[in-house]
Each structure stands twice: as structure tokens, then as C-alpha cells.
Design an enzyme around this catalytic site. Structure first.
Site, PDB file in Angstrom:
ATOM      1  N   HIS A  16      21.851 -22.176  69.591  1.00 24.22           N
ATOM      2  CA  HIS A  16      22.912 -21.639  68.993  1.00 24.22           C
ATOM      3  C   HIS A  16      24.334 -22.516  68.793  1.00 24.22           C
ATOM      4  O   HIS A  16      24.504 -23.091  69.542  1.00 24.22           O
ATOM      5  CB  HIS A  16      23.449 -20.182  69.675  1.00 24.22           C
ATOM      6  CG  HIS A  16      22.728 -19.052  69.533  1.00 24.22           C
ATOM      7  ND1 HIS A  16      22.422 -18.695  67.998  1.00 24.22           N
ATOM      8  CD2 HIS A  16      21.887 -18.202  70.238  1.00 24.22           C
ATOM      9  CE1 HIS A  16      21.714 -17.402  68.145  1.00 24.22           C
ATOM     10  NE2 HIS A  16      21.248 -17.265  69.251  1.00 24.22           N
TER      11      HIS A  16
ATOM     12  N   CYS B 190      23.736 -23.438  64.012  1.00 28.88           N
ATOM     13  CA  CYS B 190      24.685 -23.008  62.811  1.00 28.88           C
ATOM     14  C   CYS B 190      26.086 -23.798  63.239  1.00 28.88           C
ATOM     15  O   CYS B 190      26.336 -24.209  64.214  1.00 28.88           O
ATOM     16  CB  CYS B 190      24.856 -21.464  63.129  1.00 28.88           C
ATOM     17  SG  CYS B 190      23.405 -20.372  62.959  1.00 28.88           S
TER      18      CYS B 190
END
Length: 356
Positions: free
Chosen positions: A141, A197
């Protein structure tokens, strides 16, 4: 809305700088130059690599699936396994000079906690000398955090999330740059891949490149919010809402006339980020304002960016850096919205064959 963005997105983005510049010229009498926008004459000439990758080869891999949490991913550990196997076979990295951090149960790998990741990054650059080739791959992440020191023009730091991020906190782009980039001497090459991301500036590198290899300066670039406002203005205009379009247009002007962050802090950060002699290259899975897909391809969970990188290098391991970026974009185009990015610590001639 998605169809409209697909139809007009590229054209609006291409024209955004011109529109903003025209509006600024009318508002200010032509006395304000758009921050971060350099003409061809102003852009520094790229220089050849100073590193030849003839020395030691060291690598760190971090893959986090966040098992049994609301944030669970599926392809990150596979990414680490696939990319590690490839660089060992293709570029001669040896297992004894590789650290692997994953949250895979019973793997024997170090857990990817905040402390362990930062320690691994310090190990990677420790004792680096001219000729060394270093590699860092992160799949997990990514996020953003409110910028507290004022060095970000958009007021947000980009981050990566260790497995214990809820208790220990995220790892900021400022920290990654300070540990991985700042200490490296001339003649060292560091190649990094962030399959996460919001990873476009995960290492806070000052130079980014377009597909054709030309420079697109981001170090003092506060165009992101303004370009988004111009995009929204275009969408409103095409929908016939001229009042809303005008509102977004004025918002773009506001962003351009009111720089984000703390000016003194940003200037200090710019000086530090442009004072790196090593050859540092970052491939990121997407722009800062985008997400990077956790996909399933050919039946296997994988990060879309890691898959694209390996696919392109397996097809042609001798392509240039800019060709590799273009190839990655082609692999992802039409399947995923993310746009992979390429950034460096200083202007480098990337029209040479990729190697590590």
C-alpha cells in the site's frame, strides 16, 4: 463521467499548461511565469550515467499483503518473488546480498515492520562505493500524509505503509530520500520500483520524464491542483455548465498564484534533492494522484506495475529506459487507469539501455 474523462482527459491535460499560462498572463499582465515550467532552452542538458554497475550488487525487496486485515492485498508477495528471481537471473544479483521482507507466514523472511524496512534501506546503501548497483522493490500500500515541514507544494507527503502502519505510522517520502538517496556517492546506481498507490514521487526525486525522454520538472511544480481544476473546468464546459466551468477556472488561477507549502522549507528541500551525485532512478506504478492496481493476470495475483515491468524486460532486456517506460505504459493502457512514471535524482540521458 468516466467516458467523458476518457474522451477528453489526454487532450485537456496536454492543453492545461497553455490554458493556465494564458489565464495567468491576462490576470497578471504577463509578469508571472508558471512555476516548474521550463522552456527547452532553460532545461538542463542530460548527462551520461556516471555508474557502470561493475561493483557489488545489493537489493532489498518488500512485499506486504496485509493478511487478515481490511487493507488486505493479494499480489504483493508474488511481485517480490517474481522480480527477485528475474534480477538474479538477468543481472547477476546473488541471494546473500539480498534482503527480503514479507508478511508471508512461515516464509522465514523478516516481517516488513516500519523499523525493519528502514533498517533494510540503511543496509542497502551502507558502504556503497562507485560501481555498485543497488536495487529496491516495494509492493504494498501507498498513501499520503499531511506535510508537516512545509516542503511539499501540494501540502502532502507521499508514503508507503509498513505492515504495522496503524501502530508505528507510515514511512514518508522525506525519510526514504534521506536514507536511500542523500548518502549515495557519485558512481553508484540505485534503481527502485514502487508498485503502490500515490507513488509518483515516493522518493522525492526532483526530475521526472515524459515518454519521449524529455524532462518534465516536478521539483517546484505546483501545477497538479491547477491542472485538475482546468480538467474539471473542461468537463463542466463540455456539459454546458459555463458557470461551474468559470468557477473551476478561477480555482486554477488561485492555485497558481498561491504556492503551497512553506517557501523557505521548499527551497531548502529543493537544494537538498538536487545535490545528489549518484545515479538514482525510480519507476513508479502511477502518479501521485492515482492508485496502482492489485490485479489477477493469467490466474496469478500480481501488482500491475510489477507485471508490466517484467513483461517488458523479458520481451526485450536491452531497451532504453525511456523505451521501457513507454512499453510499460502500453502494457497497462486500456486495462488500468494508472500511468507509470520515471524519475531521477538529476538529469540523466535515459536513451541508453536499461541495466543494473
Amino acid at each position: 463521467m468516466d467516458a467523458l474523462k476518457a474522451a477528453f482527459g489526454k487532450q485537456l491535460e496536454k492543453q492545461a499548461n497553455k490554458v493556465i499560462g494564458d489565464v495567468l498572463g491576462k490576470v497578471t499582465g504577463g509578469n508571472v511565469k508558471m512555476p516548474g515550467a521550463l522552456s527547452e532552452e532553460e532545461a538542463p542538458a542530460p548527462v551520461p550515467f556516471s555508474s557502470d554497475c561493475s561493483g557489488r550488487k545489493k537489493a532489498v525487496f518488500v512485499g506486504i499483503n496485509y493478511f487478515k486485515t481490511k487493507a488486505e492485498l493479494h499480489g504483493c508477495i508474488n511481485d517480490v518473488k517474481n522480480v527477485q528471481a528475474f534480477i538474479m537471473e538477468q543481472y547477476g544479483f546473488s541471494r546473500e546480498n539480498i534482503k527480503v521482507l514479507t508478511d508471508e507466514p512461515a516464509s522465514g523472511n523478516e516481517p516488513p515492520t516500519r523499523t525493519n524496512i528502514l533498517d533494510a534501506l540503511r543496509w542497502l546503501v551502507e558502504g556503497a562505493t562507485a560501481g555498485d548497483s543497488l536495487f529496491f522493490h516495494y509492493s504494498g500500500h501507498g498513501g499520503t500524509a499531511r506535510d508537516l515541514d512545509g516542503d511539499e507544494v501540494d501540502n502532502f507527503d507521499e508514503t508507503i505503509l509498513p505492515v504495522d502502519f496503524e501502530a508505528a505510522g507510515q514511512i514518508l517520502d522525506d525519510e526514504i530520500h534521506a536514507i536511500l538517496v542523500a548518502p549515495l556517492p557519485a558512481g553508484v546506481r540505485l534503481t527502485s520500483v514502487f508498485d503502490s498507490c500515490h507513488s509518483g514521487s515516493a522518493m522525492d526525486l526532483p526530475w521526472s520524464y515524459k515518454v519521449d525522454g524529455s524532462l518534465d520538472v516536478v521539483i517546484i511544480d505546483n501545477r497538479k491542483a491547477a491542472i485538475e481544476a482546468v480538467f474539471n473546468a473542461g468537463v463542466a464546459y463540455f456539459k454546458g455548465d459555463k458557470q461551474r466551468a468559470m468557477g473551476h477556472g478561477m480555482e486554477a488561477v488561485k492555485h497558481m498564484l498561491t504556492p503551497g507549502g512553506n517557501e523557505e522549507a521548499r527551497k531548502k528541500a529543493e537544494k537538498e534533492r538536487t545535490n545528489t551525485d549518484a545515479d538514482v532512478i525510480q519507476f513508479s506504478g502511477c502518479r501521485d494522484d492515482q492508485t496502482s492496481a492489485d490485479a489477477k493476470i493469467d490466474g496469478q495475483p500480481t501488482g500491475a506495475a510489477s507485471y508490466a515491468l517484467l513483461t517488458c524486460l523479458r520481451e526485450n532486456s536491452k531497451q532504453t529506459y525511456t523505451d521501457l517506460l513507454q512499453s510499460m505504459r502500453k502494457v497497462l493502457e486500456g486495462k488500468y487507469t494508472q500511468i507509470p512514471q520515471l524519475s531521477t535524482a538529476h538529469p540523466i540521458d535515459l536513451k541508453v539501455a536499461f541495466t543494473m
